[in-house]
Design a protein around this motif. Structure first.
Motif, short mmCIF file in Angstrom:
data_model
loop_
_atom_site.label_atom_id
_atom_site.label_comp_id
_atom_site.label_asym_id
_atom_site.label_seq_id
_atom_site.Cartn_x
_atom_site.Cartn_y
_atom_site.Cartn_z
N PHE A 12 10.75 47.69 14.33
CA PHE A 12 10.30 46.58 13.98
C PHE A 12 10.63 45.49 15.14
N ILE A 13 11.83 45.47 15.29
CA ILE A 13 12.28 44.25 16.12
C ILE A 13 12.41 44.66 17.52
N ASP A 38 15.37 56.18 20.60
CA ASP A 38 15.26 56.34 19.24
C ASP A 38 15.39 57.91 18.86
N LYS A 101 21.27 40.59 15.31
CA LYS A 101 21.93 40.21 14.15
C LYS A 101 21.79 40.97 13.23
N TYR A 170 10.28 42.40 1.22
CA TYR A 170 10.15 42.22 2.65
C TYR A 170 10.25 43.71 3.54
N GLN A 171 9.38 44.17 4.05
CA GLN A 171 9.89 45.43 4.87
C GLN A 171 10.39 46.50 4.07
N TRP A 176 17.56 50.54 4.46
CA TRP A 176 19.22 50.49 4.83
C TRP A 176 19.42 49.05 4.63
N1 LIG Z 1 12.75 43.23 10.66
C1 LIG Z 1 12.78 41.94 10.97
O1 LIG Z 1 12.24 41.06 10.67
C2 LIG Z 1 14.05 41.58 11.81
C3 LIG Z 1 14.26 40.42 12.17
C4 LIG Z 1 15.52 40.08 13.14
C5 LIG Z 1 16.24 41.00 13.43
N2 LIG Z 1 16.44 42.02 12.75
C6 LIG Z 1 17.50 42.90 13.19
O2 LIG Z 1 16.95 44.09 13.85
C7 LIG Z 1 17.74 45.21 13.68
C8 LIG Z 1 16.67 46.32 13.52
O3 LIG Z 1 16.09 46.17 12.41
P1 LIG Z 1 14.54 46.70 12.04
O4 LIG Z 1 13.72 45.84 11.26
O5 LIG Z 1 13.86 46.58 13.59
O6 LIG Z 1 14.84 48.24 11.58
P2 LIG Z 1 13.73 49.23 11.63
O7 LIG Z 1 14.18 50.06 10.60
O8 LIG Z 1 12.27 48.89 11.75
O9 LIG Z 1 14.16 50.07 13.07
C9 LIG Z 1 15.33 50.55 13.33
C10 LIG Z 1 15.10 51.79 14.23
O10 LIG Z 1 16.58 51.92 14.88
C11 LIG Z 1 16.51 53.55 14.89
N3 LIG Z 1 17.93 54.07 15.12
C12 LIG Z 1 18.92 54.25 14.24
N4 LIG Z 1 20.04 54.56 14.80
C13 LIG Z 1 19.84 54.68 16.15
C14 LIG Z 1 20.60 55.08 17.28
N5 LIG Z 1 21.75 55.74 17.04
N6 LIG Z 1 20.00 55.16 18.59
C15 LIG Z 1 18.90 54.87 18.52
N7 LIG Z 1 18.08 54.46 17.71
C16 LIG Z 1 18.55 54.22 16.20
C17 LIG Z 1 15.80 53.96 13.89
O11 LIG Z 1 15.20 55.33 14.16
C18 LIG Z 1 14.60 52.92 13.50
O12 LIG Z 1 13.54 53.40 14.30
C19 LIG Z 1 18.69 44.80 12.67
O13 LIG Z 1 20.01 44.49 12.86
C20 LIG Z 1 18.02 43.72 11.71
O14 LIG Z 1 18.88 42.78 11.34
C21 LIG Z 1 15.44 42.59 11.96
#
Ligand SMILES: NC(=O)c1ccc[n+]([C@@H]2O[C@H](COP(=O)([O-])OP(=O)(O)OC[C@H]3O[C@@H](n4cnc5c(N)ncnc54)[C@H](O)[C@@H]3O)[C@@H](O)[C@H]2O)c1
Length: 363
Positions: A12-13, A38, A101, A170-171, A176
């Protein structure tokens, strides 16, 4: 030369960072080289559907194997338990690193990365600066700096949501968020980084004492039973901020919940001996409301201060960071400042666990 941005994680992010990169640094491969790694092929496939110029890798080590250039930026966009290892690897590859973060899983990891960045002569940034620089908050800072509030003695920083848990309401596909070994903690870890960054931006503390903190996990009929779910969704603390420009410490009443059986409300307000100012640093509108006394009666003044920045709050972390890498001024949250904010959050957890006062000093 094209700006080179390497995203680790294609979830997502990562997409918000890719959007910001294209928006500010160009749309074509000659403007920007966007690479993404990824291990999940589905995540990569849907990423490339959205960003067809992106070059994909299943292993981030392969992505970072090419020789580093001076302005290369790696953005760590994976779940928190991976941040330390991936950020270390990326810094050691000779690149600047912007990490999502929460920064890492504990204070020792934060210190180690900050030191590693220094040793490598690279910047280490934290995406907790997403809401820094919003004109409404800049307006509040100007009011505080003007002395119009008198002696500031208290800040309320309260956001209480009844059902907004990451990984549940949410999500829900990102489970995780519920397992402390993967995410580091619940709502305090998830939203605390923004809260403590905004508080530090306004109060510029040299030190913070957590006088008493708590964390709790309210029980609901929607609690997932099929995965590890051991994180808090209601948290808070009473804190003493040793704030810049104030003779006496400022008391901060802090609360953040994404699940509570109590009332849902938000209140962010700074109170001083001559007046108070109330606003919403995030999504609750653009009003900045000042209250003061006029001949013994309560007077109120409201201004609408919308965001007229070229960047949105989702663009901000990447935009701020790349600007700093390119040698321009920006509000990027870097190294010791990022570590200080992270340690304040850890201090709330430690106070909640021990019942003792915890103090954090800016490094
Ligand atoms: N979702 C939100 O609204 C949001 C907002 C701000 C910040 N964040 C932060 O962003 C980070 C990621 O969140 P997200 O929501 O994008 O999660 P997500 O679950 O949508 O995506 C995470 C991705 O990371 C990949 N991944 C895991 N281990 C990996 C590795 N070793 N190498 C490469 N890829 C790997 C996974 O396969 C997955 O596709 C977190 O730290 C979260 O706190 C999320």
């Amino acid at each position: 030369m094209a700006t080179r941005i390497y995203l680790i994680g294609a979830g997502f992010i990562a997409r918000t960072h890719a959007e910001a990169a294209y928006k500010f640094y160009g749309e074509t491969p000659t403007d920007i080289e966007l690479k993404v790694a990824d291990p999940n092929p589905k995540a990569l496939a849907s990423f490339v559907e959205q960003f067809p110029h992106a070059v994909t890798f299943s292993d981030m080590k392969d992505m970072l194997a090419e020789e580093a250039q001076e302005h290369d930026v790696v953005v760590v966009c994976t779940p928190p338990f991976t941040h330390f290892e991936l950020s270390s690897y990326a810094l050691k590859s000779g690149r600047h690193v912007l990490c999502e973060k929460p920064l890492v899983m504990n204070a020792a990891e934060a210190d180690e990365l900050s030191q590693l960045a220094k040793d490598q002569g690279k910047l280490f940034g934290d995406c907790s600066d997403r809401f820094i620089g919003l004109p409404k908050t800049e307006q509040v800072k100007a009011i505080v700096a003007s002395g119009a509030l008198g002696e500031i003695y208290k800040v309320s920083f309260i956001h209480r949501d009844q059902r907004g848990r990451a990984g549940v309401e949410y999500q829900p596909e990102s489970r995780w968020f519920l397992n402390s070994k993967l995410c580091g903690g619940g709502i305090l870890t998830d939203w605390g980084p923004y809260d403590f960054t905004v508080l530090a931006d306004i109060l510029q503390p040299s030190a913070v004492d957590v006088l008493g903190g708590w964390i709790a996990k309210p029980i609901t009929g929607a609690d997932p039973q099929d995965v590890v779910y051991d994180v808090e969704h209601n948290s808070g603390a009473l804190m003493r901020y040793h704030a810049q420009g104030q003779d006496r410490p400022v008391l901060v009443q802090y609360e953040r919940s994404s699940c509570t059986h109590g009332e849902a409300y938000s209140l962010v307000e700074i109170e001083g001996t001559l007046g108070a100012v109330k606003w919403s640093p995030y999504f609750g509108g653009d009003a900045v409301v000042q209250r003061f006394d006029e001949q013994g009666s309560v007077a109120e003044k409201e201004a609408q201060v919308p965001n007229d920045n070229a960047y949105s709050f989702m663009d901000a972390p990447l935009y701020f960071f790349v600007e700093r890498v390119l040698g321009h001024d920006s509000a990027a949250l870097l190294n010791e400042d990022a570590v200080f904010n992270f340690k304040c959050i850890q201090a709330v957890y430690e106070s909640a666990a021990s019942g003792n006062i915890q103090s954090v000093t800016r490094g």
